[in-house]
Design a protein around this motif. Structure first.
Motif, PDB file in Angstrom:
ATOM      1  N   ALA A  77       0.816  -1.212   0.000  1.00  0.00           N
ATOM      2  CA  ALA A  77       0.000   0.000   0.000  1.00  0.00           C
ATOM      3  C   ALA A  77       0.849   1.261   0.000  1.00  0.00           C
ATOM      4  CB  ALA A  77      -0.929  -0.009   1.217  1.00  0.00           C
ATOM      5  N   ASP A  78       2.044   1.195   0.580  1.00  0.00           N
ATOM      6  CA  ASP A  78       2.921   2.360   0.655  1.00  0.00           C
ATOM      7  C   ASP A  78       4.007   2.330  -0.419  1.00  0.00           C
ATOM      8  OD1 ASP A  78       1.530   3.229   2.922  1.00  0.00           O
ATOM      9  OD2 ASP A  78       2.770   1.974   4.223  1.00  0.00           O
ATOM     10  N   GLY A  79       3.793   1.529  -1.447  1.00  0.00           N
ATOM     11  CA  GLY A  79       4.793   1.418  -2.500  1.00  0.00           C
ATOM     12  C   GLY A  79       5.827   0.357  -2.181  1.00  0.00           C
ATOM     13  N   GLY A  80       6.637   0.032  -3.168  1.00  0.00           N
ATOM     14  CA  GLY A  80       7.659  -0.992  -2.972  1.00  0.00           C
ATOM     15  C   GLY A  80       8.122  -1.521  -4.312  1.00  0.00           C
ATOM     16  N   THR A  81       8.615  -2.751  -4.317  1.00  0.00           N
ATOM     17  CA  THR A  81       9.133  -3.368  -5.534  1.00  0.00           C
ATOM     18  C   THR A  81       8.526  -4.749  -5.706  1.00  0.00           C
ATOM     19  OG1 THR A  81      11.242  -2.200  -5.319  1.00  0.00           O
ATOM     20  CG2 THR A  81      11.204  -4.126  -6.769  1.00  0.00           C
ATOM     21  N   LEU A  82       8.010  -5.014  -6.895  1.00  0.00           N
ATOM     22  CA  LEU A  82       7.525  -6.339  -7.260  1.00  0.00           C
ATOM     23  C   LEU A  82       8.551  -6.951  -8.202  1.00  0.00           C
ATOM     24  CD1 LEU A  82       4.998  -8.290  -7.018  1.00  0.00           C
ATOM     25  CD2 LEU A  82       4.442  -7.506  -9.333  1.00  0.00           C
ATOM     26  N   THR A  83       9.125  -8.081  -7.808  1.00  0.00           N
ATOM     27  CA  THR A  83      10.174  -8.731  -8.594  1.00  0.00           C
ATOM     28  C   THR A  83       9.655 -10.046  -9.166  1.00  0.00           C
ATOM     29  OG1 THR A  83      11.871  -7.787  -7.146  1.00  0.00           O
ATOM     30  CG2 THR A  83      12.538  -9.606  -8.584  1.00  0.00           C
ATOM     31  N   ILE A  84       9.750 -10.183 -10.472  1.00  0.00           N
ATOM     32  CA  ILE A  84       9.370 -11.419 -11.157  1.00  0.00           C
ATOM     33  C   ILE A  84      10.653 -12.036 -11.707  1.00  0.00           C
ATOM     34  CG2 ILE A  84       7.968 -12.458 -12.980  1.00  0.00           C
ATOM     35  CD1 ILE A  84       6.182  -9.968 -12.882  1.00  0.00           C
ATOM     36  N   SER A  85      10.983 -13.229 -11.257  1.00  0.00           N
ATOM     37  CA  SER A  85      12.232 -13.865 -11.700  1.00  0.00           C
ATOM     38  C   SER A  85      11.963 -15.275 -12.200  1.00  0.00           C
ATOM     39  CB  SER A  85      13.268 -13.888 -10.560  1.00  0.00           C
ATOM     40  OG  SER A  85      12.759 -14.523  -9.423  1.00  0.00           O
ATOM     41  N   GLU A  86      12.696 -15.645 -13.234  1.00  0.00           N
ATOM     42  CA  GLU A  86      12.567 -16.963 -13.855  1.00  0.00           C
ATOM     43  C   GLU A  86      13.784 -17.818 -13.493  1.00  0.00           C
ATOM     44  OE1 GLU A  86      10.564 -15.045 -17.908  1.00  0.00           O
ATOM     45  OE2 GLU A  86      12.546 -15.981 -17.958  1.00  0.00           O
ATOM     46  N   LYS A  87      13.575 -19.110 -13.310  1.00  0.00           N
ATOM     47  CA  LYS A  87      14.696 -20.010 -13.063  1.00  0.00           C
ATOM     48  C   LYS A  87      14.307 -21.429 -13.455  1.00  0.00           C
ATOM     49  CE  LYS A  87      13.471 -20.466  -8.152  1.00  0.00           C
ATOM     50  NZ  LYS A  87      13.928 -20.248  -6.759  1.00  0.00           N
ATOM     51  N   VAL A  88      15.311 -22.278 -13.601  1.00  0.00           N
ATOM     52  CA  VAL A  88      15.101 -23.676 -13.973  1.00  0.00           C
ATOM     53  C   VAL A  88      15.677 -24.570 -12.876  1.00  0.00           C
ATOM     54  CG1 VAL A  88      15.557 -25.474 -15.676  1.00  0.00           C
ATOM     55  CG2 VAL A  88      15.255 -23.109 -16.418  1.00  0.00           C
ATOM     56  N   ASP A  89      14.882 -25.530 -12.416  1.00  0.00           N
ATOM     57  CA  ASP A  89      15.338 -26.532 -11.451  1.00  0.00           C
ATOM     58  C   ASP A  89      15.573 -27.825 -12.218  1.00  0.00           C
ATOM     59  OD1 ASP A  89      15.740 -28.398  -9.472  1.00  0.00           O
ATOM     60  OD2 ASP A  89      14.165 -27.637  -8.149  1.00  0.00           O
ATOM     61  N   THR A  90      16.839 -28.110 -12.528  1.00  0.00           N
ATOM     62  CA  THR A  90      17.144 -29.290 -13.331  1.00  0.00           C
ATOM     63  C   THR A  90      16.984 -30.578 -12.544  1.00  0.00           C
ATOM     64  OG1 THR A  90      19.490 -29.015 -12.777  1.00  0.00           O
ATOM     65  CG2 THR A  90      18.732 -28.030 -14.834  1.00  0.00           C
ATOM     66  N   VAL A  91      17.011 -30.490 -11.192  1.00  0.00           N
ATOM     67  CA  VAL A  91      16.829 -31.686 -10.374  1.00  0.00           C
ATOM     68  C   VAL A  91      15.368 -32.122 -10.393  1.00  0.00           C
ATOM     69  CG1 VAL A  91      17.016 -32.658  -8.058  1.00  0.00           C
ATOM     70  CG2 VAL A  91      18.780 -31.097  -8.900  1.00  0.00           C
ATOM     71  N   GLU A  92      14.465 -31.162 -10.131  1.00  0.00           N
ATOM     72  CA  GLU A  92      13.030 -31.459 -10.144  1.00  0.00           C
ATOM     73  C   GLU A  92      12.427 -31.339 -11.534  1.00  0.00           C
ATOM     74  OE1 GLU A  92      11.369 -32.567  -7.595  1.00  0.00           O
ATOM     75  OE2 GLU A  92      13.042 -32.385  -6.173  1.00  0.00           O
ATOM     76  N   ARG A  93      13.221 -30.878 -12.498  1.00  0.00           N
ATOM     77  CA  ARG A  93      12.786 -30.699 -13.889  1.00  0.00           C
ATOM     78  C   ARG A  93      11.574 -29.770 -13.970  1.00  0.00           C
ATOM     79  NH1 ARG A  93      15.038 -33.916 -17.526  1.00  0.00           N
ATOM     80  NH2 ARG A  93      13.243 -33.755 -18.927  1.00  0.00           N
ATOM     81  N   ASN A  94      11.716 -28.602 -13.344  1.00  0.00           N
ATOM     82  CA  ASN A  94      10.652 -27.609 -13.312  1.00  0.00           C
ATOM     83  C   ASN A  94      11.143 -26.272 -13.836  1.00  0.00           C
ATOM     84  OD1 ASN A  94       8.641 -29.205 -12.161  1.00  0.00           O
ATOM     85  ND2 ASN A  94       9.294 -28.744 -10.073  1.00  0.00           N
ATOM     86  N   VAL A  95      10.228 -25.532 -14.449  1.00  0.00           N
ATOM     87  CA  VAL A  95      10.430 -24.107 -14.687  1.00  0.00           C
ATOM     88  C   VAL A  95       9.705 -23.378 -13.556  1.00  0.00           C
ATOM     89  CG1 VAL A  95       9.876 -22.153 -16.174  1.00  0.00           C
ATOM     90  CG2 VAL A  95      10.685 -24.282 -17.183  1.00  0.00           C
ATOM     91  N   SER A  96      10.412 -22.527 -12.837  1.00  0.00           N
ATOM     92  CA  SER A  96       9.828 -21.849 -11.672  1.00  0.00           C
ATOM     93  C   SER A  96       9.818 -20.344 -11.889  1.00  0.00           C
ATOM     94  CB  SER A  96      10.614 -22.173 -10.398  1.00  0.00           C
ATOM     95  OG  SER A  96      10.507 -23.547 -10.086  1.00  0.00           O
ATOM     96  N   ILE A  97       8.720 -19.724 -11.502  1.00  0.00           N
ATOM     97  CA  ILE A  97       8.567 -18.270 -11.540  1.00  0.00           C
ATOM     98  C   ILE A  97       8.375 -17.787 -10.109  1.00  0.00           C
ATOM     99  CG2 ILE A  97       7.282 -16.323 -12.494  1.00  0.00           C
ATOM    100  CD1 ILE A  97       8.694 -18.069 -14.592  1.00  0.00           C
ATOM    101  N   ASP A  98       9.296 -16.959  -9.635  1.00  0.00           N
ATOM    102  CA  ASP A  98       9.182 -16.360  -8.299  1.00  0.00           C
ATOM    103  C   ASP A  98       8.592 -14.963  -8.437  1.00  0.00           C
ATOM    104  OD1 ASP A  98      10.217 -18.536  -7.049  1.00  0.00           O
ATOM    105  OD2 ASP A  98      12.235 -17.734  -6.811  1.00  0.00           O
ATOM    106  N   ILE A  99       7.523 -14.694  -7.703  1.00  0.00           N
ATOM    107  CA  ILE A  99       6.897 -13.366  -7.677  1.00  0.00           C
ATOM    108  C   ILE A  99       7.009 -12.856  -6.240  1.00  0.00           C
ATOM    109  CG2 ILE A  99       4.783 -12.055  -8.061  1.00  0.00           C
ATOM    110  CD1 ILE A  99       3.968 -14.228 -10.089  1.00  0.00           C
TER     111      ILE A  99
END
Length: 478
Positions: free
Chosen positions: A393-415
């Protein structure tokens, strides 16, 4: 016998041999209080494979694996220099990586104003009857995937397993031989893992405990009992606990899925019955609004506008109800997650500007493709990003980052948002249908998102540490 050290240690070593009634084949080490090896006898050099010069270039913990520091060993096993007790044990690690079981005893020496320790070390062949039990004891505390605490009668910690240190987020050398009350001083008494009543014979079996170490939260199953000597006298106690966090999470996921399935069945059966009369009401209101507009009845026209907006809101709620049942007309195909995110970034950025939030996008190039429905994936990303933006509500930063987990074989998006975070008593409920912290929320947004991602074979997780929240959306890649 040759010794790699100045002559002032020769007398001390010979006196040590007589004191312990040792022969010349017994290995001996002199180590300073910082763990630096000063000298070693031929027997130690022979078994370790090091030369006299090489062995002084490594530290005592590199050469000899024992579950305590030299100071702790001396204080625990040897109360004073004339009182020798049962010999502790450890493993000598050779130059080639081979380990050899040793027992040892020790004596303090003063070299000028500097404290040193002289260790007499007996190879396992000299005391073979102890090696199996001692080996098991050491391996149990070191390798077992259990938290183990051994407690003395004065309520101090005698030994602790490596896994217990990880769960407690405490360093072994900082808590060994300290009072349990001191170790858990910052924890309210009702939440401490160990109570003093354990020494009175209180037995605990499969007691469920939640433990937070300021980094992670663990769900534990705890057992405890006393230890007795041959006369039946209590001489201490033990606590063993198992991390069942993943099992509890799975149980909660199954329960949540059952609730979603039930609500989905109700939604599928009633949504159409709700939408049919709404369509009629909306049609008549649109006619009335047009009539009021023609006749200049502005006040009445404003009423119809409000009613039409509320009907649209009801329609959106019904649509979310329908999505709680298995999504219809789903089109699974190979898609590029980066392409989907970049397509909706302008929409997310426009929403962020309204809340004075800065949007940061961290791309990972050449992400593998996933099997998913593009439009439903957009809906999930937009919903989670919108929640993150509204949390600041008072402002800030929204970070969207992409990464690959080769062990679990997943594409992950962190928000990740930099809001105030989600309280611990709320975080377990945010995926429950109808649970919301917003004044105007329906409490179905995250439930729908979870259902969409689960149908794609993925997971959506949340973590919050009081200084922001991170949603991680993981989808198996093709």
């Amino acid at each position: 016998m040759s010794i790699h050290d100045p002559q002032d240690y020769m007398v001390s070593i010979e006196e040590m041999r007589k004191l312990f009634n040792l022969n010349v084949q017994t290995g001996m080490l002199v180590v300073d209080e910082d763990g630096k090896i000063i000298l070693a006898t031929d027997q130690i050099l022979k078994f370790s494979g090091y030369s006299a010069e090489e062995i002084t270039q490594i530290s005592f913990p590199q050469l000899f694996k024992v579950r305590a520091t030299l100071r702790e060993l001396y204080e625990f096993y040897f109360k004073n220099e004339s009182s020798l007790v049962e010999w502790p044990h450890g493993f000598l690690v050779g130059k080639n990586g081979e380990t050899i079981f040793y027992q040892f005893s020790m004596l303090k020496l003063m070299r000028g104003d500097k404290l040193t320790y002289l260790l007499a070390m007996k190879h396992q062949e000299e005391y073979p009857q102890l090696n199996l039990l001692q080996r098991f004891s050491d391996a149990f505390l070191k390798d077992i995937n259990l938290g183990v605490l051994l407690i003395s009668m004065n309520f101090t910690l005698v030994d602790v397993s490596d896994r217990a240190c990880q769960i407690l987020a405490m360093d072994r050398e900082h808590i060994l031989n300290k009072s349990l009350e001191e170790i858990f001083a910052t924890v309210p008494s009702q939440h401490q893992l160990v109570q003093r009543t354990i020494l009175d014979g209180a037995v605990v079996r499969n007691h469920a405990v939640s433990w937070t170490n300021n980094q992670e939260r663990f769900e534990l199953l705890l057992d405890s009992n006393v230890l007795k000597d041959s006369q039946g006298k209590i001489v201490g106690a033990y606590v063993i606990f198992k991390d069942v966090t993943n099992m509890r999470s799975l149980e909660e996921m199954v329960q949540r899925s059952d609730r979603l399935a039930m609500i989905g069945q109700i939604a599928a059966g009633t949504a159409h019955e709700i939408r049919n009369p709404l369509t009629s009401i909306k049609g008549f209101l649109q006619v009335l609004r047009r009539t009021f507009e023609v006749q200049g009845m502005e006040k009445e026209q404003s009423y119809t506008v409000v009613m039409l907006e509320e009907i649209d809101r009801i329609n959106e709620l019904v649509n979310e109800f329908l999505l709680l049942s298995k999504p219809k007309h789903v089109s699974y195909e190979r898609i590029d997650v980066t392409e989907v995110l970049r397509g909706i970034l302008p929409i997310i950025n426009n929403e962020a500007i309204l809340y004075n939030v800065h949007l940061q996008y961290e791309a990972s190039y050449h992400l593998p493709e996933v099997i998913a429905d593009k439009e439903l994936l957009k809906q999930v990303f937009l919903n989670v990003c919108k929640n993150g933006i509204e949390a600041m509500a008072d402002g800030g930063t929204l970070t969207i980052s992409e990464k690959v987990d080769t062990v679990e074989r997943n594409v992950s998006i962190d928000i990740h948002d930099t809001g105030s975070g989600i309280p611990m008593f709320v975080i377990d409920k945010i995926f429950d249908p109808f649970f919301t912290t917003k004044d105007t929320g329906t409490g179905l947004g995250l439930s729908v998102c979870q259902r969409i991602i689960h149908d794609m074979g993925g997971t959506i997780r949340v973590s919050s540490k009081g200084f922001g929240t991170t949603f991680t959306i993981s989808i198996p890649y093709a």
